[in-house]
Design a protein around this motif. Structure first.
Motif, PDB file in Angstrom:
ATOM      1  N   LEU A   1       0.683   3.429  -3.481  1.00 46.90           N
ATOM      2  CA  LEU A   1      -0.285   4.518  -3.399  1.00 46.90           C
ATOM      3  C   LEU A   1       0.390   5.789  -2.901  1.00 46.90           C
ATOM      4  N   PRO A   2      -0.072   6.939  -3.392  1.00 44.28           N
ATOM      5  CA  PRO A   2       0.451   8.182  -2.818  1.00 44.28           C
ATOM      6  C   PRO A   2       0.028   8.280  -1.347  1.00 44.28           C
ATOM      7  N   GLU A   3       0.841   8.923  -0.543  1.00 42.02           N
ATOM      8  CA  GLU A   3       0.602   8.969   0.904  1.00 42.02           C
ATOM      9  C   GLU A   3      -0.783   9.504   1.260  1.00 42.02           C
ATOM     10  N   ASP A   4      -1.308  10.419   0.479  1.00 43.92           N
ATOM     11  CA  ASP A   4      -2.626  10.978   0.804  1.00 43.92           C
ATOM     12  C   ASP A   4      -3.758   9.954   0.612  1.00 43.92           C
ATOM     13  N   ARG A   5      -3.457   8.800   0.016  1.00 48.06           N
ATOM     14  CA  ARG A   5      -4.455   7.736  -0.148  1.00 48.06           C
ATOM     15  C   ARG A   5      -4.246   6.581   0.815  1.00 48.06           C
ATOM     16  N   TRP A   6      -3.209   6.662   1.655  1.00 42.76           N
ATOM     17  CA  TRP A   6      -2.987   5.622   2.663  1.00 42.76           C
ATOM     18  C   TRP A   6      -4.090   5.707   3.714  1.00 42.76           C
ATOM     19  N   PRO A   7      -4.537   4.566   4.216  1.00 43.85           N
ATOM     20  CA  PRO A   7      -5.470   4.615   5.349  1.00 43.85           C
ATOM     21  C   PRO A   7      -4.808   5.333   6.536  1.00 43.85           C
ATOM     22  N   GLU A   8      -5.576   6.109   7.246  1.00 48.49           N
ATOM     23  CA  GLU A   8      -5.058   6.862   8.400  1.00 48.49           C
ATOM     24  C   GLU A   8      -4.348   5.959   9.401  1.00 48.49           C
TER      25      GLU A   8
ATOM     26  N   LYS B   1      -0.567   5.513   8.703  1.00 47.68           N
ATOM     27  CA  LYS B   1       0.293   6.685   8.544  1.00 47.68           C
ATOM     28  C   LYS B   1       1.098   6.846   9.828  1.00 47.68           C
TER      29      LYS B   1
ATOM     30  N   ILE C   1       0.842  -1.197   0.000  1.00 44.07           N
ATOM     31  CA  ILE C   1       0.000   0.000   0.000  1.00 44.07           C
ATOM     32  C   ILE C   1       0.873   1.241   0.000  1.00 44.07           C
ATOM     33  N   LYS C   2       1.867   1.255   0.883  1.00 39.65           N
ATOM     34  CA  LYS C   2       2.737   2.423   0.997  1.00 39.65           C
ATOM     35  C   LYS C   2       3.616   2.608  -0.240  1.00 39.65           C
TER      36      LYS C   2
END
Length: 86
Positions: A45-52, A55, A41-42
């Motif tokens: 996907l761009p960081e703004d689309r990672w599940p909270e 992060k 995932i990391k």
């Protein structure tokens, strides 16, 4: 992560973090696959689309689904009574 047992493998899914699924031949394999899923995932996907939940720093809590494990484990007749009477 909830870890369940089927007739031929283990699987895991996150109750509170969409997109994290894992599978393997053992509980340890599911744990390893969980970390790989988060890594993918990391990576993809761009960081703004990672599940909270993933992060920054995070902790993974693993729980076994006892019901699925018990369905696959045939206890001998009288097993529970013999344990209680000991």
């Amino acid at each position: 992560m909830i870890i369940e047992k089927s007739s031929d493998f283990f699987s895991g899914y996150s109750e509170n973090c969409d997109g994290i699924y894992a599978a393997g031949e053992s509980v340890e394999a599911v744990k390893t696959d969980t970390l790989k899923a988060i890594e993918l995932i990391k990576k993809n996907l761009p960081e703004d689309r990672w599940p909270e939940q993933i992060k920054g720093e995070f902790e993974i809590e693993y729980r076994l689904d006892i019901e699925s494990l018990l369905k696959l484990t045939a206890l001998p007749t009288g097993f529970i009574n013999s344990q209680v009477n000991c």
